[in-house]
Design a protein around this motif. Structure first.
Motif, PDB file in Angstrom:
ATOM      1  N   THR A 295      47.083  29.496  38.848  1.00 31.38           N
ATOM      2  CA  THR A 295      46.849  30.215  39.952  1.00 31.38           C
ATOM      3  C   THR A 295      45.746  29.245  40.570  1.00 31.38           C
ATOM      4  OG1 THR A 295      45.182  31.404  38.886  1.00 31.38           O
ATOM      5  CG2 THR A 295      47.376  32.281  38.667  1.00 31.38           C
ATOM      6  N   THR A 296      45.251  29.836  41.696  1.00 30.64           N
ATOM      7  CA  THR A 296      44.271  29.315  42.626  1.00 30.64           C
ATOM      8  C   THR A 296      42.794  29.404  41.861  1.00 30.64           C
ATOM      9  OG1 THR A 296      44.041  31.198  43.877  1.00 30.64           O
ATOM     10  CG2 THR A 296      45.351  29.553  45.065  1.00 30.64           C
ATOM     11  N   ARG A 297      42.735  30.317  40.806  1.00 27.99           N
ATOM     12  CA  ARG A 297      41.408  30.396  40.228  1.00 27.99           C
ATOM     13  C   ARG A 297      41.555  30.039  38.850  1.00 27.99           C
ATOM     14  NH1 ARG A 297      38.528  36.178  41.296  1.00 27.99           N
ATOM     15  NH2 ARG A 297      39.867  36.835  39.465  1.00 27.99           N
ATOM     16  N   GLU A 377      35.278  41.562  37.208  1.00 27.37           N
ATOM     17  CA  GLU A 377      35.277  40.438  37.891  1.00 27.37           C
ATOM     18  C   GLU A 377      34.912  38.932  37.397  1.00 27.37           C
ATOM     19  OE1 GLU A 377      36.239  37.873  41.120  1.00 27.37           O
ATOM     20  OE2 GLU A 377      36.918  39.965  41.151  1.00 27.37           O
ATOM     21  N   SER A 380      37.872  38.364  34.796  1.00 28.04           N
ATOM     22  CA  SER A 380      38.873  37.919  35.397  1.00 28.04           C
ATOM     23  C   SER A 380      38.840  36.371  35.807  1.00 28.04           C
ATOM     24  CB  SER A 380      39.197  38.579  36.899  1.00 28.04           C
ATOM     25  OG  SER A 380      40.283  38.372  37.547  1.00 28.04           O
ATOM     26  N   GLN A 381      37.602  36.179  36.229  1.00 28.38           N
ATOM     27  CA  GLN A 381      37.205  34.682  36.594  1.00 28.38           C
ATOM     28  C   GLN A 381      37.164  33.791  35.263  1.00 28.38           C
ATOM     29  OE1 GLN A 381      33.912  34.311  38.838  1.00 28.38           O
ATOM     30  NE2 GLN A 381      34.442  35.926  40.560  1.00 28.38           N
ATOM     31  N   HIS A 385      42.602  34.484  35.818  1.00 25.76           N
ATOM     32  CA  HIS A 385      43.559  35.385  36.521  1.00 25.76           C
ATOM     33  C   HIS A 385      43.679  35.301  37.901  1.00 25.76           C
ATOM     34  CE1 HIS A 385      43.822  38.138  33.038  1.00 25.76           C
ATOM     35  NE2 HIS A 385      44.709  37.258  32.745  1.00 25.76           N
ATOM     36  N   ALA A 386      44.717  35.551  38.718  1.00 25.52           N
ATOM     37  CA  ALA A 386      44.642  35.390  40.136  1.00 25.52           C
ATOM     38  C   ALA A 386      43.967  36.341  40.781  1.00 25.52           C
ATOM     39  CB  ALA A 386      46.353  35.448  40.536  1.00 25.52           C
ATOM     40  N   ASP A 387      43.792  37.495  40.073  1.00 26.23           N
ATOM     41  CA  ASP A 387      43.067  38.619  40.827  1.00 26.23           C
ATOM     42  C   ASP A 387      42.476  39.473  39.746  1.00 26.23           C
ATOM     43  OD1 ASP A 387      45.263  40.613  40.778  1.00 26.23           O
ATOM     44  OD2 ASP A 387      45.839  39.378  42.528  1.00 26.23           O
ATOM     45  N   THR A 388      41.855  40.505  39.926  1.00 25.51           N
ATOM     46  CA  THR A 388      41.418  41.648  39.078  1.00 25.51           C
ATOM     47  C   THR A 388      42.393  42.372  38.561  1.00 25.51           C
ATOM     48  OG1 THR A 388      40.412  42.790  40.885  1.00 25.51           O
ATOM     49  CG2 THR A 388      38.925  41.436  39.652  1.00 25.51           C
ATOM     50  N   THR A 389      43.330  42.642  39.618  1.00 28.61           N
ATOM     51  CA  THR A 389      44.317  43.556  39.422  1.00 28.61           C
ATOM     52  C   THR A 389      45.071  43.212  38.074  1.00 28.61           C
ATOM     53  OG1 THR A 389      44.740  43.819  41.612  1.00 28.61           O
ATOM     54  CG2 THR A 389      46.835  44.474  40.101  1.00 28.61           C
ATOM     55  N   THR A 391      43.994  41.478  35.411  1.00 22.80           N
ATOM     56  CA  THR A 391      42.947  41.771  34.309  1.00 22.80           C
ATOM     57  C   THR A 391      43.146  43.127  33.997  1.00 22.80           C
ATOM     58  OG1 THR A 391      41.599  39.847  35.282  1.00 22.80           O
ATOM     59  CG2 THR A 391      40.800  41.435  33.538  1.00 22.80           C
TER      60      THR A 391
END
Length: 414
Positions: A295-297, A377, A380-381, A385-389, A391
């Motif tokens: 993912t981007t993150r 947050e 998640s980082q 993960h792509a976003d916190t959702t 997580t």
């Protein structure tokens, strides 16, 4: 029309112009050729150069040409005023899979898509025309897979793949409806997934596993060659593929951090020249290095705690001659089957349940962060993960438990 036919029969056939009969709009046309044969023609769109695409049939009589044209016409569907040649689902999905997705998806993602299409969609719907598939057909397949015991994840892959292809088909004016939109996933399986919790080791189990990982024989030799690797995963939360691809230039010893920017994936071996030297046969699977993140993150910097630093030092002592931080004894990336086998044995020797897998180490890392009240947050980082959702949905049971504990701490009267 009969007059034209009589002329064709009695006059010099080379002197007569073709006779064309008009049919209903979209039904094609019938023409009497100079050679006395009847020709039926129907248009079904345009080529890239703007010229019309046509299907042509021939018959000795007008009726024969009409019949052949009618049979061909049954293979077409009207869509926004255009006549479109219908394909079988087998041809349609196969073309999409091997002419488009093969060049746009990452190897592991392509393997999953290929398995979904070739194992479920084509065997059940292969010879149905693309415009004839209905929501009832898709729902029937979902119900069938439920009875056969397939997971919600696999069933949803089938539904979403059908929906994705039909969505593209509608954009390209190939079909008029998306039969997967009204298909429902079973509530019973949804409830099972929601109730299913991720497996994470307890604090006591983490201590036992860590002690086991560092055990040595009386002469000082390590008992477990992959012991430090497992402790490293336990304290960084890396995906196995990310850890397997980690190189020494990704490690900042001074600042005690690692940079995650690539990953190994295990995918089908499509290169038949990639031979196993022991069996002299092509590998079934092969390790592929992906330099682009999941993912981007996924590209991220992770700080190392003291236990991760200790494990990293042990890995350096063993693997500094190799490029890979977590290399196996041959300097190659560790595969999941070998690492899982080592972990199961270590768990058993430590008196811990063997139901845990390598991925449980990642869940354990995240769970410990939640229990230490780290912000979601940040977690998640760290996990990439792509976003916190993602997580939140993965660790909802931990979050709920933390909420209960937080509210309980507000009891002013003890």
């Amino acid at each position: 029309f009969c007059h034209a036919l009589n002329e064709a029969m009695y006059n010099d056939k080379n002197a007569n112009p073709p006779v064309r009969t008009r049919r209903d709009n979209g039904a094609g046309s019938i023409t009497l050729r100079k050679d006395g044969r009847w020709m039926g023609s129907i248009q079904y769109g345009y080529k890239a150069d703007g010229k019309p695409k046509r299907i042509t049939v021939y018959g000795k009589t007008q009726q024969e040409a009409k019949r052949k044209l009618r049979e061909k016409s049954e293979e077409f569907v009207k869509n926004d005023g255009n006549i479109i040649l219908a394909k079988s689902i087998k041809d349609w999905f196969s073309e999409w899979l091997y002419k488009e997705l093969k060049y746009t998806l990452k190897p592991k993602s392509f393997d999953a898509k290929e398995r979904t299409i070739n194992k479920f969609i084509i065997p059940n719907f292969g010879y149905i025309q693309i415009n004839q598939l209905t929501s009832k057909d898709v729902q029937a397949l979902i119900n069938k897979m439920v009875k056969q015991g397939y997971s919600l994840s696999q069933i949803d892959k089938v539904r979403s793949t059908i929906a994705q292809k039909y969505r593209l088909g509608m954009q390209n004016n190939e079909v008029t409806i998306n039969p997967a939109l009204n298909a429902k996933l079973p509530a019973s399986l949804k409830a099972e997934v929601e109730a299913k919790q991720v497996l994470a080791l307890s604090e006591e189990e983490v201590k036992k596993l860590t002690e086991q990982a560092y055990k040595t024989y009386p002469n000082g030799t390590k008992v477990y060659s992959r012991g430090e690797f497992i402790v490293f995963l336990l304290n960084t939360g890396l995906r196995l593929g990310e850890a397997a691809a980690l190189t020494w230039d990704d490690v900042d010893f001074d600042n005690h951090t690692i940079t995650v920017n690539k990953s190994y994936v295990q995918a089908l071996n499509r290169d038949k020249n990639n031979i196993n030297p022991q069996t002299q046969k092509p590998y079934a699977y092969t390790m592929i290095l992906q330099k682009s993140p999941k993912t981007t993150r996924s590209t991220r910097v992770i700080p190392l705690n003291k236990e991760a630093q200790r494990a990293l030092k042990g890995l350096w002592d063993c693997n500094k001659k190799y490029e890979l931080v977590c290399a196996n004894e041959n300097g190659k990336p560790n595969v999941s089957s070998n690492l899982n086998r080592s972990l199961k044995y270590m768990l058993k020797q430590a008196g811990i349940s063997t139901s845990y897998s390598v991925h449980s180490l990642r869940h354990t890392f995240a769970t410990q962060l939640f229990r230490n009240h780290v912000d979601i947050e940040i977690i998640s980082q760290l996990l990439g993960h792509a976003d916190t959702t993602i997580t939140y949905n993965t660790y909802i049971h931990i979050i709920q438990a933390e909420k209960i504990e937080a509210v309980g701490s507000l009891d002013f009267v003890k």
